[in-house]
Motif scaffolding. Sequence first.
Motif, mmCIF file in Angstrom:
data_model
loop_
_atom_site.group_PDB
_atom_site.id
_atom_site.type_symbol
_atom_site.label_atom_id
_atom_site.label_comp_id
_atom_site.label_asym_id
_atom_site.label_seq_id
_atom_site.Cartn_x
_atom_site.Cartn_y
_atom_site.Cartn_z
ATOM 1 N N GLY A 473 0.810 -1.220 0.000
ATOM 2 C CA GLY A 473 0.000 0.000 0.000
ATOM 3 C C GLY A 473 0.842 1.267 0.000
ATOM 4 N N LYS A 474 0.203 2.351 -0.431
ATOM 5 C CA LYS A 474 0.857 3.664 -0.402
ATOM 6 C C LYS A 474 0.329 4.444 0.804
ATOM 7 N N ILE A 475 1.166 5.284 1.349
ATOM 8 C CA ILE A 475 0.788 6.034 2.542
ATOM 9 C C ILE A 475 0.642 7.504 2.179
ATOM 10 N N SER A 476 -0.378 8.138 2.757
ATOM 11 C CA SER A 476 -0.622 9.551 2.458
ATOM 12 C C SER A 476 -1.065 10.253 3.745
ATOM 13 N N VAL A 477 -0.371 11.320 4.101
ATOM 14 C CA VAL A 477 -0.612 11.990 5.386
ATOM 15 C C VAL A 477 -1.672 13.076 5.222
ATOM 16 N N LEU A 478 -2.622 13.169 6.173
ATOM 17 C CA LEU A 478 -3.647 14.214 6.144
ATOM 18 C C LEU A 478 -3.199 15.401 6.995
ATOM 19 N N GLU A 479 -3.613 16.580 6.589
ATOM 20 C CA GLU A 479 -3.270 17.805 7.322
ATOM 21 C C GLU A 479 -4.283 18.053 8.427
ATOM 22 N N SER A 480 -3.801 18.603 9.537
ATOM 23 C CA SER A 480 -4.713 18.959 10.617
ATOM 24 C C SER A 480 -4.223 20.214 11.307
ATOM 25 N N GLU A 481 -5.158 20.979 11.860
ATOM 26 C CA GLU A 481 -4.741 22.136 12.659
ATOM 27 C C GLU A 481 -4.612 21.781 14.132
ATOM 28 N N ASN A 482 -5.045 20.555 14.499
ATOM 29 C CA ASN A 482 -4.850 20.108 15.890
ATOM 30 C C ASN A 482 -3.430 19.575 16.001
ATOM 31 N N SER A 483 -2.621 20.192 16.855
ATOM 32 C CA SER A 483 -1.206 19.835 16.862
ATOM 33 C C SER A 483 -0.968 18.391 17.299
ATOM 34 N N GLY A 484 -1.833 17.840 18.122
ATOM 35 C CA GLY A 484 -1.627 16.475 18.597
ATOM 36 C C GLY A 484 -2.293 15.426 17.728
ATOM 37 N N ALA A 485 -2.775 15.828 16.554
ATOM 38 C CA ALA A 485 -3.529 14.894 15.711
ATOM 39 C C ALA A 485 -2.660 14.341 14.607
ATOM 40 N N LEU A 486 -2.732 13.040 14.421
ATOM 41 C CA LEU A 486 -1.987 12.385 13.342
ATOM 42 C C LEU A 486 -2.965 11.518 12.569
ATOM 43 N N ALA A 487 -2.996 11.676 11.258
ATOM 44 C CA ALA A 487 -3.844 10.800 10.442
ATOM 45 C C ALA A 487 -3.176 10.547 9.106
ATOM 46 N N TYR A 488 -3.317 9.308 8.637
ATOM 47 C CA TYR A 488 -2.816 8.983 7.309
ATOM 48 C C TYR A 488 -3.619 7.823 6.741
ATOM 49 N N THR A 489 -3.613 7.744 5.434
ATOM 50 C CA THR A 489 -4.265 6.610 4.790
ATOM 51 C C THR A 489 -3.209 5.653 4.263
ATOM 52 N N ILE A 490 -3.576 4.369 4.236
ATOM 53 C CA ILE A 490 -2.768 3.353 3.567
ATOM 54 C C ILE A 490 -3.695 2.723 2.539
ATOM 55 N N SER A 491 -3.312 2.801 1.272
ATOM 56 C CA SER A 491 -4.260 2.330 0.277
ATOM 57 C C SER A 491 -3.588 1.601 -0.882
ATOM 58 N N VAL A 500 -5.976 7.042 12.534
ATOM 59 C CA VAL A 500 -6.052 8.328 13.231
ATOM 60 C C VAL A 500 -5.557 8.139 14.658
ATOM 61 N N ALA A 501 -4.652 9.006 15.102
ATOM 62 C CA ALA A 501 -4.115 8.887 16.456
ATOM 63 C C ALA A 501 -4.135 10.225 17.167
ATOM 64 N N SER A 550 -9.561 9.265 23.538
ATOM 65 C CA SER A 550 -8.861 9.129 24.815
ATOM 66 C C SER A 550 -7.415 9.572 24.615
ATOM 67 N N PRO A 551 -6.690 9.815 25.711
ATOM 68 C CA PRO A 551 -5.263 10.111 25.562
ATOM 69 C C PRO A 551 -4.575 8.963 24.823
ATOM 70 N N HIS A 552 -3.785 9.298 23.801
ATOM 71 C CA HIS A 552 -2.994 8.310 23.051
ATOM 72 C C HIS A 552 -3.826 7.292 22.282
ATOM 73 N N GLU A 553 -5.117 7.567 22.120
ATOM 74 C CA GLU A 553 -5.950 6.590 21.401
ATOM 75 C C GLU A 553 -5.594 6.543 19.912
ATOM 76 N N ILE A 554 -5.682 5.352 19.352
ATOM 77 C CA ILE A 554 -5.492 5.194 17.906
ATOM 78 C C ILE A 554 -6.676 4.414 17.349
ATOM 79 N N ARG A 555 -7.154 4.836 16.174
ATOM 80 C CA ARG A 555 -8.256 4.115 15.504
ATOM 81 C C ARG A 555 -7.855 3.814 14.075
ATOM 82 N N VAL A 556 -8.396 2.719 13.573
ATOM 83 C CA VAL A 556 -8.193 2.395 12.162
ATOM 84 C C VAL A 556 -9.559 2.140 11.537
ATOM 85 N N TYR A 557 -9.843 2.833 10.437
ATOM 86 C CA TYR A 557 -11.091 2.658 9.691
ATOM 87 C C TYR A 557 -10.784 2.006 8.356
ATOM 88 N N ASP A 558 -11.727 1.185 7.918
ATOM 89 C CA ASP A 558 -11.591 0.533 6.609
ATOM 90 C C ASP A 558 -12.721 1.038 5.715
#
Length: 678
Positions: A473-491, A500-501, A550-558
């Motif tokens: 898969g290829k990875i692509s990072v999403l932009e956010s204005e929340n400094s503690g937010a991390l999101a990327y897609t793998i496709s 999303v973390a 939650s603090p440090h929570e990570i989710r994965v959506y399909d």
Amino acid sequence: MKKIITSAFFAAIALFSSCQIRNDDYTEEKIDLTSLTGDENYKSPVALPETENQSEGLSENWWRNSVFYHIWIKSFRDSDVGDCSKNCGDFKGIEESLGYIQDDLGCDAIWLSPFWECAYEGSTNEESAKINMHGYDVSDFYKVNAFFGSGNATAESAEEELVSLIKACHERGMKIIFDFVPNHTSSSNGWFVDSANGDNGKSGWYVWSKTALDWKNTWGASAWHKKNGKYYYAAFADTQPDLNYRNREVREEMKNVVRYWLNKGFDGLRIDAARYLVETEKSREDTDETHEWFKELRSVLDEYESPKFMVSEAWIEGNRTKLDGYFGSGDEFNMVLDFDQGKAVLGEIANQAAGDSPKIFGNPDESKSYGTFLGNHDEYADRLGDSETSIGKTGIILATSLSLLRPTVPFIYYGNEIAQKSGTQDGDFRLRQPFDWTKAETQKSGSDSVLSINKTLIALRKSAEYKDVFANGKISVLESENSGALAYTISDESTELLVVANLARKSAAELSFSGFDVSERGGYSLIVGNGDENADIENDSGCAVLRNFSPHEIRVYDFSSAGRENVLDIWDYDAEPTMYLRGTMNGWNATKMDYDGSEFSASADLTAELAYEFKFDEFGDWSHSFGTSGSSGTVNLNEPFTADDATGVGTNFSFTPEESGAYVFAFNAATKTAEIRR
Ligand SMILES: [Ca+2]
Ligand SMILES: [Ca+2]
């Protein structure tokens, strides 16, 4: 089996002809850094074994679906004693532990640390526990170190047990690779002894000069060392002289070493210190000549019917072009160890900010793979367990999750899967300590242990639904204005995953990401997350909005399987709350406080009439403290006082004991009340 030739036939000729050639490079005023020397018809005197114990039925690029377990043989498991605290870990101990590696953790491939006869101090098994027997100073590439055999082992019996381990791996469908050290040998290696003495045609096998040149070693000291009236070059320690890859005999002999062990059944090799192979006048690192030899070695690997691979240790940080250079144009390394990703993951969690997320890379293409890791046997990172005071258990789990939820090939350094801590020894020896089997046993039960999280996510990576997207898969990072937010897609063509973390230690009511319109997609399912919360994704003008992290929570959506119901509740647990006492009584270091379900407490020895300054710190790193917001910070024994959220200077409490002795500092985070007791 295509073109593997047994070179025994040539052995006699080779021995004879090599004696006729002198390579007195060092007698020249200037060493020759341009032409090749040595016998171009050289054949190794060491006969290759017949190919045996080869993995069968492997697909091309099989390593892209693998998760590797990196074992420091000496410290993993001792079949004679059990743990490795007294004796020496051995091949048999690893073979007995394959069930743990494959079933309890989920790894399906092993990287063994060097196993050859090497130079080391101490000569008995009893002493071996005390020495840092790293094994990167090989004294014989064709001889297995008897330390790694069981009982009163010899090199031969140890090799039998190594071959037994290879067979056992293959019977389970596991793969095993060895750690190859081509740049240098030990100064006790017979080749070097001969080279220094000008014996057996070995004069030109090392890099000699009549004078010490101004080249520095990798630690900045002179790289030239005097022996028998001349100087030899060593990129690392003086006990590890560099082989001379401008000598055709060395080039051929080292390929023979690789063939020898691949014929024994290994599925590939990790290559140590790959950057330093061939020196030029201009540079001792990453030279074109170095790449040239690895391309030759690659064609050795490609001769095998059972697909083999090689992964480079080219320790390069912050220069992707240079790092990627080790792929060549698809004709050099199949995989490079990526020294950026692990630090990026750990740094982003420590900083609670996705500041450098462009460092999140996926495999470049189907013929080039990145091996990624959170730590190894070197001074790259501390052991993962050491991070508990700085990022907490949830941070360790987040780091583990992020390192596995990438389209790269994970390498787990033994002990990091249970968040084992470093030893107290100096330097890298602290990272190479006996594996904690008691802790591993405890973590097998309990769905919220670090071991269980590893097992769950490795199983996800390897599942029929997702193995392709994690391999290619290829990875692509999403932009956010929340400094503690991390999101990327793998496709890939058929699957799109969204990871999303929340990198922050605090709950996040809302995280939003631009450039991801959920309404354009045909629905989704949550496959990793804390299943009992509302995990819907809303669309707000083309931005994805997610709530209740939650603090440090990570989710994965399909997004390719709406309605799937196999949510992995990796966040469905109660993390123990943490609090630290910091003050002049402990030099402002963090003392972890005990927790009884409502109150934190820590005791400290205080001296009468001394004024102590202190505050309570939630994570041990100043990111969230409780102190005094006013000027009335002075507190008295046995008198409850109130603390506020107070991060910054001038927010310390002050306490002056009348008597010397032990005092208990107690703090209730819910009511924010504290008290000092005798
Ligand atoms: Ca042993
Ligand atoms: Ca070298």
